[in-house]
Design an enzyme around this catalytic site. Structure first.
Site, mmCIF file in Angstrom:
data_model
loop_
_atom_site.group_PDB
_atom_site.id
_atom_site.type_symbol
_atom_site.label_atom_id
_atom_site.label_comp_id
_atom_site.label_asym_id
_atom_site.label_seq_id
_atom_site.Cartn_x
_atom_site.Cartn_y
_atom_site.Cartn_z
ATOM 1 N N ASP A 85 -4.604 44.464 -18.252
ATOM 2 C CA ASP A 85 -3.603 43.688 -18.604
ATOM 3 C C ASP A 85 -4.013 42.205 -18.104
ATOM 4 O O ASP A 85 -3.773 42.067 -16.863
ATOM 5 C CB ASP A 85 -2.361 44.188 -17.868
ATOM 6 C CG ASP A 85 -1.150 43.614 -18.252
ATOM 7 O OD1 ASP A 85 -1.227 42.160 -18.762
ATOM 8 O OD2 ASP A 85 -0.108 44.125 -18.244
ATOM 9 N N PHE A 138 4.197 47.432 -14.521
ATOM 10 C CA PHE A 138 5.130 46.807 -14.949
ATOM 11 C C PHE A 138 6.092 47.339 -15.711
ATOM 12 O O PHE A 138 5.761 48.510 -16.316
ATOM 13 C CB PHE A 138 4.267 45.605 -15.713
ATOM 14 C CG PHE A 138 5.259 44.303 -16.153
ATOM 15 C CD1 PHE A 138 5.659 43.581 -15.602
ATOM 16 C CD2 PHE A 138 5.603 44.208 -17.767
ATOM 17 C CE1 PHE A 138 6.452 42.615 -15.714
ATOM 18 C CE2 PHE A 138 6.422 43.310 -17.971
ATOM 19 C CZ PHE A 138 6.905 42.369 -16.906
ATOM 20 N N THR A 139 7.406 46.534 -15.871
ATOM 21 C CA THR A 139 8.556 47.060 -16.752
ATOM 22 C C THR A 139 8.211 47.860 -18.021
ATOM 23 O O THR A 139 8.525 49.053 -18.381
ATOM 24 C CB THR A 139 9.772 46.303 -16.511
ATOM 25 O OG1 THR A 139 9.151 45.222 -17.324
ATOM 26 C CG2 THR A 139 10.370 46.119 -15.167
ATOM 27 N N PHE A 179 17.826 46.377 -16.950
ATOM 28 C CA PHE A 179 18.039 44.915 -16.318
ATOM 29 C C PHE A 179 18.268 43.966 -17.461
ATOM 30 O O PHE A 179 18.662 42.752 -17.163
ATOM 31 C CB PHE A 179 16.892 44.803 -15.569
ATOM 32 C CG PHE A 179 15.628 44.828 -16.450
ATOM 33 C CD1 PHE A 179 14.969 45.905 -16.515
ATOM 34 C CD2 PHE A 179 15.040 43.549 -16.601
ATOM 35 C CE1 PHE A 179 13.128 45.994 -17.145
ATOM 36 C CE2 PHE A 179 13.791 43.459 -17.299
ATOM 37 C CZ PHE A 179 13.176 44.641 -17.545
ATOM 38 N N TYR A 232 -1.464 34.669 -45.489
ATOM 39 C CA TYR A 232 -0.857 35.992 -44.826
ATOM 40 C C TYR A 232 -2.345 37.034 -44.593
ATOM 41 O O TYR A 232 -2.131 37.417 -43.557
ATOM 42 C CB TYR A 232 -0.293 36.763 -46.176
ATOM 43 C CG TYR A 232 0.519 38.341 -45.657
ATOM 44 C CD1 TYR A 232 1.454 38.316 -45.180
ATOM 45 C CD2 TYR A 232 -0.643 39.312 -45.894
ATOM 46 C CE1 TYR A 232 2.006 39.623 -44.739
ATOM 47 C CE2 TYR A 232 -0.105 40.745 -45.325
ATOM 48 C CZ TYR A 232 1.042 40.777 -44.982
ATOM 49 O OH TYR A 232 1.693 42.110 -44.524
ATOM 50 N N ARG A 266 13.930 41.446 -9.573
ATOM 51 C CA ARG A 266 12.729 42.409 -9.391
ATOM 52 C C ARG A 266 13.160 43.195 -8.466
ATOM 53 O O ARG A 266 12.276 43.372 -7.484
ATOM 54 C CB ARG A 266 11.476 41.382 -9.430
ATOM 55 C CG ARG A 266 11.261 40.616 -10.573
ATOM 56 C CD ARG A 266 10.717 41.232 -11.890
ATOM 57 N NE ARG A 266 11.429 41.789 -12.705
ATOM 58 C CZ ARG A 266 11.206 42.026 -14.038
ATOM 59 N NH1 ARG A 266 10.161 41.523 -14.627
ATOM 60 N NH2 ARG A 266 12.086 42.849 -14.866
ATOM 61 N N LYS A 297 2.069 34.129 -21.716
ATOM 62 C CA LYS A 297 1.735 33.613 -20.180
ATOM 63 C C LYS A 297 0.171 33.363 -20.458
ATOM 64 O O LYS A 297 0.186 32.043 -20.388
ATOM 65 C CB LYS A 297 1.781 34.765 -19.253
ATOM 66 C CG LYS A 297 3.022 35.415 -18.968
ATOM 67 C CD LYS A 297 3.085 36.637 -18.114
ATOM 68 C CE LYS A 297 4.349 37.134 -17.948
ATOM 69 N NZ LYS A 297 5.332 36.440 -17.055
HETATM 70 N N1 F0G Z 1 2.000 42.606 -18.645
HETATM 71 C C1 F0G Z 1 2.651 41.927 -17.779
HETATM 72 C C2 F0G Z 1 2.058 41.840 -16.489
HETATM 73 C C3 F0G Z 1 3.760 40.872 -18.037
HETATM 74 O O1 F0G Z 1 3.954 40.224 -16.926
HETATM 75 C C4 F0G Z 1 4.283 41.045 -19.078
HETATM 76 C C5 F0G Z 1 5.590 40.014 -19.339
HETATM 77 C C6 F0G Z 1 4.070 41.833 -20.284
HETATM 78 C C7 F0G Z 1 3.018 42.610 -19.931
HETATM 79 C C8 F0G Z 1 4.733 42.035 -21.515
HETATM 80 O O2 F0G Z 1 4.381 41.078 -22.251
HETATM 81 O O3 F0G Z 1 6.703 39.742 -22.534
HETATM 82 O O4 F0G Z 1 4.760 39.368 -24.007
HETATM 83 O O5 F0G Z 1 6.036 41.498 -24.225
HETATM 84 N N2 F0G Z 1 6.285 39.565 -18.283
HETATM 85 C C9 F0G Z 1 7.365 38.751 -18.744
HETATM 86 C C10 F0G Z 1 7.766 38.506 -17.429
HETATM 87 C C11 F0G Z 1 8.461 39.499 -19.442
HETATM 88 O O6 F0G Z 1 8.862 37.780 -17.254
HETATM 89 O O7 F0G Z 1 7.300 38.630 -16.308
HETATM 90 P P1 F0G Z 1 5.509 40.446 -23.317
#
Ligand code: F0G
Length: 482
Positions: free
Chosen positions: A223, A132-133, A455, A80, A389, A266
């Site tokens: 990022d 980003f979303t 989405f 832990y 997208r 990623k």
């Molecule tokens: N920043 C970027 C540029 C991303 O592409 C993503 C995730 C995140 C932050 C958030 O990271 O998913 O680990 O919480 N992109 C995924 C995609 C969801 O399908 O493009 P996460």
């Protein structure tokens, strides 16, 4: 990967790995795909993976792991607090980024939650090369606003500009003067800019952004989720970086930033995420949120196995023969589609191949989600799952009106080392058929619409019986083929 010249015919990307574990795939019949799409509310996020042939939804958490990653997972130190596994990961990040402090988190958006909670206040403005979303949602939830400061090139679908992810420096300065530096907690640069088609920014552009940040005393946040692709493109496309190793470019980028955060789903082909900084004052401000929302400071919501895989994955990202696998497959796919006249984002970027739905189904109004409709049609025609997208991925305004997206893209992600070229050829072939029959595709309308991140789990219905018409035409052209 190597781009090998063939004695006869075109040159092809050649894998520098072999497949040692496989997973069986299903291609369910056309009529069942139509049924599955209807049951999923015409939202590809809601499909069950057993109904999907090629899952090109995302590269997030679905990249193939190497033998060394899998082996490392077996050696993980379960604890832990104070796990050796954590210290290994921390040391790897210190080595690659040159940053002293590492705050682990369960994934990328968790880092965004922490950063936004600490630095974004009501009225804050956060300039970025593109939103980003999840980033935008966290900044908005904390009362801030996102301002996109991209160049004119960013939104041009067809382009040969090497760095469409660059920030427009003049516009950044103008925005700071207009907003007041005191209202800008940080500038955010997104490597491999996701929503405009996985497009990179240059090292020179990052240096210019840093200069502006220095002048106005504003933090620079990177990022780095899609850093790998961006690194590769810098090496390929930026003259002054040709002679640098991927490792050197990584360090040069990291040294310009106050905070680096990433999704390890990623970057590093694993799971999890984290925040890196060389500034003790910033680490102190963010640290308390890790045990509160993620987990203890030496795991942050990641399993020890994930952390082991990530440590190896980060090292493998520096491998000059491995880092190009995604971009070279994407280039192969995008160029094939382009040759067939199918509108795709160029130059090919990272993450996946991005089809321009605004042009593909130009008869569907944006209020009927052309990219969402095309993604549904692609699934029905091929069993390939892509991701909308576009306008569906935006949030409605307070007055209920739509925020029409700058671009309507269907992203066909190519997770690293997962698919073969014949699978890519199959996807290209079905897209070619759809393109010939594009007028048969109709729009979508929401039947269940969540307020936040709609989405992900919103449900839609076709505005006409176009899925039936599409299936009928497929049968005429392909007989009883799947
Ligand atoms: N920043 C970027 C540029 C991303 O592409 C993503 C995730 C995140 C932050 C958030 O990271 O998913 O680990 O919480 N992109 C995924 C995609 C969801 O399908 O493009 P996460």
């Amino acid at each position: 990967m190597s781009q090998i010249k063939f004695f006869k015919g075109e040159s092809l990307p050649l894998e520098m790995h072999k497949v040692r574990i496989i997973q069986k795939l299903n291609l369910i019949p056309l009529e069942e795909r139509k049924q599955a799409m209807a049951e999923a509310g015409f939202n590809t996020f809601l499909l069950r993976n057993r109904d999907v042939y090629l899952d090109m939804l995302t590269d997030s958490g679905v990249n193939a792991m190497s033998d060394l990653q899998l082996a490392a997972m077996m050696k993980a130190d379960d604890s832990y607090a104070g796990s050796e596994t954590f210290y290994k990961l921390e040391a790897k990040l210190q080595e690659l980024f040159g940053t002293e402090y590492f705050l682990p988190a369960h994934q990328g958006r968790a880092c965004e939650n922490i950063i936004s909670r600490v630095f974004v206040k009501p009225g804050s403005v956060v300039p970025m090369n593109y939103h980003f979303t999840t980033t935008k949602s966290h900044i908005t939830l904390n009362g801030g606003r996102v301002e996109e400061v991209f160049t004119d090139e960013a939104l041009r679908i067809t382009s040969n500009h090497p760095f469409k992810g660059n920030m427009d420096i003049d516009r950044l300065v103008a925005l700071i003067k207009e907003t007041g530096a005191e209202n800008i907690p940080f500038v955010r640069m997104e490597a491999g800019t996701n929503l405009i088609g996985g497009q990179p920014f240059s090292l020179e552009n990052l240096r210019q952004v840093r200069r502006v940040c220095d002048e106005y005393d504003i933090m620079l946040v990177l990022d780095a989720s899609l850093l790998a692709d961006n690194l590769y493109f810098i090496k390929q496309r930026e003259e002054s970086c040709r002679g640098m190793s991927i490792r050197e470019i990584t360090r040069a980028m990291a040294e310009l930033c106050d905070i680096i955060y990433f999704s390890a789903r990623k970057l590093g082909c694993a799971r999890g995420g984290g925040i890196c900084t060389d500034r003790a004052d910033l680490a102190d401000k963010m640290r308390e949120f890790v045990p509160l929302y993620e987990g203890f400071l030496t795991y942050g919501g990641m399993s020890v196995r994930e952390m082991e895989a990530l440590t190896v994955g980060l090292e493998e990202t520096m491998d000059e023969e491995m880092i190009n696998q995604g971009p070279l497959f994407i280039k192969y796919m995008a160029e094939k589609l382009e040759k067939l006249g199918i509108p795709v984002v160029t130059p090919p970027g990272g993450l996946g191949c991005h089809v321009d739905a605004m042009a593909f189904v130009d008869h569907i109004p944006q209020e009927q989600y052309p990219a969402g409709a095309l993604a549904a049609a692609i699934y029905i025609a091929s069993g390939v799952r892509g991701m909308e997208r576009g306008t569906m991925s935006e949030q409605r305004n307070e007055d209920g009106s739509e925020t029409l997206s700058n671009m309507e893209l269907v992203r066909l992600a190519l997770p690293r080392r997962v698919f073969t070229l014949s699978q890519v050829d199959y996807a290209v072939d079905r897209l070619a058929w759809l393109y010939e029959n594009r007028k048969l595709i109709g729009g979508l309308t929401f039947v269940e619409e969540p307020k936040v991140l709609r989405f992900f789990f919103g449900r839609l219905a076709p505005v006409t019986d176009w899925p039936d018409v599409l299936v009928k035409k497929f049968r005429e052209d392909f007989g009883d083929s799947l």
